[in-house]
Design an enzyme around this catalytic site. Structure first.
Site, PDB file in Angstrom:
ATOM      1  N   ARG A  35       0.373 -16.888 -23.278  1.00 39.05           N
ATOM      2  CA  ARG A  35       0.299 -16.688 -21.826  1.00 39.05           C
ATOM      3  C   ARG A  35       1.090 -17.741 -21.057  1.00 39.05           C
ATOM      4  NH1 ARG A  35      -3.006 -13.962 -17.809  1.00 39.05           N
ATOM      5  NH2 ARG A  35      -3.614 -15.376 -16.147  1.00 39.05           N
ATOM      6  N   ILE A  61      -0.020 -12.893 -11.660  1.00 32.62           N
ATOM      7  CA  ILE A  61      -0.305 -12.515 -13.040  1.00 32.62           C
ATOM      8  C   ILE A  61      -1.821 -12.407 -13.083  1.00 32.62           C
ATOM      9  CG2 ILE A  61      -0.001 -14.964 -13.673  1.00 32.62           C
ATOM     10  CD1 ILE A  61       0.364 -14.160 -16.566  1.00 32.62           C
ATOM     11  N   SER A  62      -2.325 -11.287 -13.616  1.00 36.88           N
ATOM     12  CA  SER A  62      -3.767 -11.023 -13.503  1.00 36.88           C
ATOM     13  C   SER A  62      -4.604 -12.016 -14.302  1.00 36.88           C
ATOM     14  CB  SER A  62      -4.080  -9.619 -13.998  1.00 36.88           C
ATOM     15  OG  SER A  62      -3.267  -8.687 -13.340  1.00 36.88           O
ATOM     16  N   GLN A  63      -5.869 -12.133 -13.902  1.00 30.03           N
ATOM     17  CA  GLN A  63      -6.847 -12.961 -14.615  1.00 30.03           C
ATOM     18  C   GLN A  63      -6.947 -12.446 -16.068  1.00 30.03           C
ATOM     19  OE1 GLN A  63     -10.733 -12.110 -13.175  1.00 30.03           O
ATOM     20  NE2 GLN A  63     -11.723 -13.850 -14.175  1.00 30.03           N
TER      21      GLN A  63
END
Ligand code: SAM
Length: 660
Positions: A35, A61-63
């Site tokens: 990530r 950027i999503s959780q």
């Protein structure tokens, strides 16, 4: 194992497994994707945090947990072909690519589509294709898809996407009538024209903009928010107030919650607003949350005068030396502190149980002389023989009590080498006789022990100051923390403490330049020991006046505070369109204001000395404000504390804490 893979495993454990998420195939995929490669370089250290992070084009950027949840909801099989709408950084596409044979992903921002394509290629994800287009229209050339995931929230489910599902295919999409909150829906295609829909819970996504999403025009306003400047964001995220008297602190009290420690800073040692606001907050903590300890950056014997005053007991014989006489006198002998002492006294008078009364304690260690005197006077009154031995042992320090910094230079000489053990022996003797002494008067015994501890630590402090400057800083802050611990032990396990010290002591040192010099502070130690039970509040100002000296030991002057440096946090706060505010900083990272403030900037620290001529070198350091403090309180303009004049102090009754 690299640091990042350790962080990744922690993320899986604490953010996913701990929430009951146990889709092993998805967890394996998440564990395989680095990530940190998908977040902007300046935010890499937060890559594995439990939150979304900003990326280019004001997107996110999503959780990680949401990515896991949505991926699991797709019920993927290795042979599946999946479509993603909203490539963003490409992270979720990479997770999909770990699980299925082919991934198609569409992004409406060219800059994001291009960089995600390059990133995925570099990382070797050959089974992904990225398209720069409006994803609400799907990707007809490659339809039908076994799975479609939409990573942005639309007003309803785009028919085109439903039609591009294979029979048995799943579409997972956030849908909601408002721009920022949605329900996560799963649509399953049962037959050519039959669909089954499930609600998977509430989510928050950036808007899906396109032919079958929100119109650009509708979103302009909302998007503008994401593009707001930092001062504008701070304006929106902060609570504004006109003056200290009327400021509403209910929300702050809520944020403080059950914390057992509230650390209140100051950006100078001579600004009235910092004192008065700390007094205001402390009063609420006492009245609404049962705080009983006030521990401050003053020497133990001096603070003890205030402690006696607010308990309505006259100072013990050993305390009869004048209080707050040492430079810088204005730091405590000022009108703000006097007024607060009156309030504390009146408060204590209404409390019958002594355990519930407020105690006022000094954490600092500069009172070598008066602490030695206090120990000797105490021993003289309870055990004259031991007092005699103690006097001889302290003898090695007495030549230096007027200017203890000189002690460091001589302490390597043979005759002074024994000093350390002599001074410690006095403390040990006191502790050994704890039972006998404290039977007579526990409070006086406690006070004498603290003074003996102070002398022992001050001896080490001055000795180290001469050789290793930063180490002496650490010894001072360690002494403050140890003293706090002694006070807590004395007041009982339930006691809650407010701590008043300079920002540089109470803001977590790990978020500042200090850490590179190997320095820590009481704020860091309290956080390390008590984690979220400690709430750290920093203070700041742009301009006005301050009480400070030009050199150590020099007279107090009222000086003009320079407007803050261009690259400082203070400058950003100055540009906020309101004068005074409370800015909560402990929210989850998805708060864009906090995230934008994370980047290290200059921060100003004025101590008892202020040198505007060399301000940048003398008073600024680098820090990351939201990591240093849980909250920041701002006064755009501030004014110097009003010291108690010699005449005022001389004219005070003996029982006053600031008499001469
Ligand atoms: N999945 C991404 C990741 O892992 O980084 C996060 C996606 S972000 C929450 C949502 C993305 O959807 C944004 O990059 C936004 O530009 C994009 N988006 C919004 N509307 C879109 C549309 N109609 N077509 C394609 N992308 C769209």
């Amino acid at each position: 194992m690299s640091d990042f893979s350790a962080l990744r495993q922690q993320m899986i454990e604490y953010q996913m497994a701990a929430r009951g998420f146990d889709d092993q195939a998805v967890l394996r995929a998440i564990n395989a994707v680095p990530r940190e490669e998908f977040v902007p370089t300046e935010l890499v250290e937060f890559a594995y945090n439990d939150s979304p992070l900003p990326i280019a084009a004001s997107q996110t950027i999503s959780q990680p947990y949401i990515v896991a949840l949505m991926t699991a909801a797709l019920e993927l099989k290795p042979e599946d072909r999946a479509l993603e709408v909203g490539t963003g950084s490409g992270y979720a596409a990479a997770v999909l690519a770990e699980m299925v044979s082919q991934v198609y992903s569409i992004e409406r921002h060219k800059i994001l589509a291009d960089s995600a394509r390059e990133r995925l290629e570099d990382l070797g994800y050959a089974n992904t294709k990225i398209l720069h287009a409006d994803g609400t229209l799907g990707w007809p050339e490659h339809a039908p898809f076994d799975a479609i995931v939409v990573a942005a929230g639309g007003p309803n489910i785009p028919t085109t996407l439903k039609q591009q599902l294979a029979i048995g295919g799943r579409l997972v999409i956030p849908v909601g009538a408002s721009l920022h909150t949605q329900k996560l829906l799963r649509v399953r295609r049962i037959s050519a024209d039959e669909y089954h829909q499930e609600d998977l819970g509430d989510v928050r996504f950036v808007p899906l903009i396109g032919a079958a999403g929100w119109e650009d025009e509708t979103t302009t306003k909302a998007l503008k928010k994401a593009e707001l400047s930092l001062p504008e964001l701070i304006y929106q995220s902060s609570e504004h107030f006109a003056n200290i008297k009327d400021v509403k602190l209910d929300n702050l009290m809520q944020r403080i919650g059950d914390s057992r420690f509230v650390l209140l800073g100051e950006a100078s040692h001579g600004t009235a607003e910092f004192y008065d606001m700390r007094a205001r907050i402390t009063r609420e903590l006492i009245e609404k949350k049962g705080f009983t300890i006030i521990a401050v950056e003053a020497d133990w014997p001096d603070a003890n005068h205030i402690n006696h005053y607010i308990h309505n007991t006259s100072a013990a014989p050993l305390q009869q030396s004048p209080s707050f006489e040492r430079f810088p006198t204005w730091m405590w002998a000022n009108h703000s502190v006097l007024e607060f002492s009156h309030w504390l006294k009146a408060h204590n008078q209404q409390i019958i149980d002594p355990k519930q009364q407020i105690g006022f304690y000094g954490l600092d260690l500069y009172s070598l002389n008066s602490s030695i005197q206090a120990v000797l006077n105490y021993l003289q009154s309870v055990d004259p023989q031991t007092a005699e031995i103690a006097r001889i042992r302290y003898g090695c320090l007495t030549p230096w009590t007027r200017d203890p910094s000189l002690y460091g230079q001589v302490s390597i000489n043979k005759q002074y080498r024994k000093c350390e053990s002599d001074v410690l022996a006095n403390l040990q003797d006191l502790l050994r006789n704890r039972l006998d002494y404290s039977l007579a008067d526990g409070e006086r015994f406690f006070n004498a022990t603290q003074n003996a501890r102070l002398v022992a630590n001050a001896e080490r402090y001055y000795r180290t100051m001469y050789y290793a400057e930063n180490n002496s800083w650490n010894q001072r802050d360690q002494h403050m923390f140890d003293t706090l611990q002694s006070v807590l032990a004395n007041r009982g396990p339930e006691a809650k403490a407010v701590i008043w010290e300079h920002n540089s002591h109470i803001g977590d040192a790990r978020a500042t330049q200090m850490t590179a010099r190997g320095e820590f502070n009481i704020g860091q130690l309290v956080r390390q020991h008590y984690a979220d039970a400690a709430y750290l509040i920093g203070f700041g100002t742009d301009h006005g006046t301050v009480a400070a000296a030009s050199e150590w030991g020099g007279p107090m002057e009222v000086k003009q505070v320079q407007p803050a440096h261009m690259d400082s946090y203070e400058r950003i706060c100055h540009e906020v369109n309101t004068d005074n505010f409370l800015l909560p900083l402990r929210q989850p990272l998805q708060d864009i204001t906090r995230t934008k403030l994370l980047t290290e900037r200059l921060e100003r620290a004025i101590g008892v000395i202020y040198r505007p001529e060399t301000e940048l070198q003398s008073h600024y350091f680098y820090a990351s404000l939201p990591r240093q403090f849980d909250e920041y309180i701002w006064f755009d303009e501030s004014s110097a504390v009003k010291p108690l004049s010699k005449e005022t102090r001389a004219g005070m009754p003996d029982t006053f804490p600031f008499g001469l």
